[in-house]
Design an enzyme around this catalytic site. Structure first.
Site, short mmCIF file in Angstrom:
data_model
loop_
_atom_site.label_atom_id
_atom_site.label_comp_id
_atom_site.label_asym_id
_atom_site.label_seq_id
_atom_site.Cartn_x
_atom_site.Cartn_y
_atom_site.Cartn_z
N LYS A 78 30.88 5.99 29.11
CA LYS A 78 30.68 6.60 27.79
C LYS A 78 31.17 5.74 26.63
CE LYS A 78 30.87 11.24 29.74
NZ LYS A 78 31.47 12.58 29.67
N GLY A 141 41.40 10.24 27.50
CA GLY A 141 40.26 9.40 27.85
C GLY A 141 39.02 9.87 27.12
N GLY A 142 37.84 9.51 27.67
CA GLY A 142 36.57 9.83 27.01
C GLY A 142 36.39 11.32 26.79
N ARG A 168 46.97 3.93 24.64
CA ARG A 168 45.73 4.67 24.47
C ARG A 168 45.95 5.92 23.61
NH1 ARG A 168 41.90 6.66 29.48
NH2 ARG A 168 43.51 8.16 30.03
N GLY A 251 35.47 24.59 34.53
CA GLY A 251 34.79 23.40 34.00
C GLY A 251 33.30 23.54 33.81
#
Lengths: 268, 268
Positions: A78, A141-142, A168, A251
């Site tokens: 991504k 993260g993404g 990050r 999810g």
């Protein structure tokens, strides 16, 4: 078996491609193609397994295919895909990733991300409105970045980003603080005592022997525990939340809600 | 509508791609996918419209896609595709073109052509055995070359190649004469008086106002007139043959017979 699980493919079919690595687990073709088939739309979504080092030449090739009208992108491509589009929405740039690219009438390629809006739509459909909540996103993260942007856009009171990778974490915190001043905090360890909604955006829970991504015991009794892992449907985290009688959010809705966004984005 | 017109596409589906320009008219996806669906084979054939200058980068990209296991190639890319494979069969090299490439277990790509064998299988299925016949193939392009090789392999007594392009004709004549000594002739104008089987391998007949590719009146009364154009099913040439009460053989069986060859070549 449903009546029309896959569109009939002919020479004039519009082709959409989903890039990922690994690919066998992806759900989008199984969700999107039946919708196209039922509507009689002459288009098909095909999975393509591409290693990280091959994403740029594969996308270059696909852009040259006249009847490839769009590309969906999943883990771990991504962030790379963002660099391959000619035009990227502000929210995707903030999130640092895209998951859909489309060919424009002039032949250029535009990109956007629907992970975050899919998550928020799914959350609202599940009865949990994020507006005004104190929130925590674990995993920068993404997926975590996209969800953080969408939660801030949806009006959460505050958002704490958590990631064990301090570098990050700081990069994302600074980018989001600039866009949403006064509402973004960051920590390498979760502080959950006054959180209304916590989201697991780490991969922890994919494997049965993973540790929990954060200690459920630290949450207040009214907190909602949201997951982005789709398989297993009840992750160890959701099981721990249920055992503590906390509200859990699975999810699955995040992807299910994105299907409509994809159809809209691609004009299908 | 048949019971299973298209395979169900999931993350683990093996992907096959058909390259052509134009692409809307191609028949292979509509023929191959129902076979895969009926068999329950987890594979799908998808058309991709690629301009001549883009074939090399598109194939380079597709070769990098782990679950793309094969590529079919149609007009006008068959000669280019031959140069993009790591390994090419002798008959494809003789024909100067390939129409199928597959990924080998070691990651290399092998190519073959099934135009010629498809044509001969279709001819035999239609009741016309080529062995021992005096034959004429009009059109020394990709399809004509492949058909000429397959007819020679099938034991025709002699084969006369006809093309108005003397250079292209001579190149093919020399290549085939080396491989099949004493049986190959060439001419820029058809000599049909002592021909048992003549094949139209030119595009003449695709458009309603095309002239006939050769004068049907010159053929002997027992001659078979074979066509490779599939649409219209009865070309002006086949109509002229019927009006003279000559046996005609349509274009459709050549592709229909190739479907089995493709499945075999791809191990499906």
């Amino acid at each position: 078996m449903t009546a029309a699980p896959t569109p009939v493919i002919g020479g004039a079919t519009r082709v959409y491609v989903l890039l990922g690595d690994p690919i066998a687990q992806v759900r989008a073709p199984g969700l999107l193609n039946p919708v196209l088939a039922r509507r009689g739309t002459d288009a098909v979504l095909v999975p393509m397994h591409v290693a990280p080092g091959d994403v740029a030449p594969v996308v270059d090739g696909l852009r040259r295919v006249v009847n490839v009208h769009g590309i969906l992108v999943t883990v771990p491509h991504k962030a790379t895909a963002l660099t391959l589009a000619d035009r990227v929405t502000a929210r995707a740039r903030l999130a640092g990733s895209v998951n859909a690219l489309r060919r424009e009438p002039d032949g250029s390629w535009s990109a956007d991300t629907f992970d975050g809006v899919g998550f928020v739509r799914g959350l609202v459909a599940g009865g949990h409105r994020p507006h005004g909540l104190r929130t925590c996103v674990v995993g920068a993260g993404g997926a975590g970045s996209a969800i953080a942007v969408a939660l801030l856009d949806a009006g959460v009171a505050g958002l704490c980003l958590v990631d064990t990778d301090a570098g990050r974490l700081d990069t994302l915190r600074r980018r989001l603080s600039d866009a949403y001043p006064g509402r973004v905090d960051a920590a390498t360890r979760p502080r959950l005592a006054d959180v209304d909604l916590v989201v697991n955006a780490t991969p922890l829970g994919l494997r049965p022997d993973d540790p929990l991504p954060f200690p459920v015991a630290d949450l207040p009794a009214h907190a909602v525990v949201a997951e982005i892992i789709m398989s297993p449907a009840e992750t160890p985290l959701l099981r721990a939340a249920r055992q503590r009688q906390l509200a859990g959010h699975p999810g699955e809705p995040m992807l299910a809600q994105q299907i409509d966004s994809y159809l809209e984005f691609f004009g299908l």
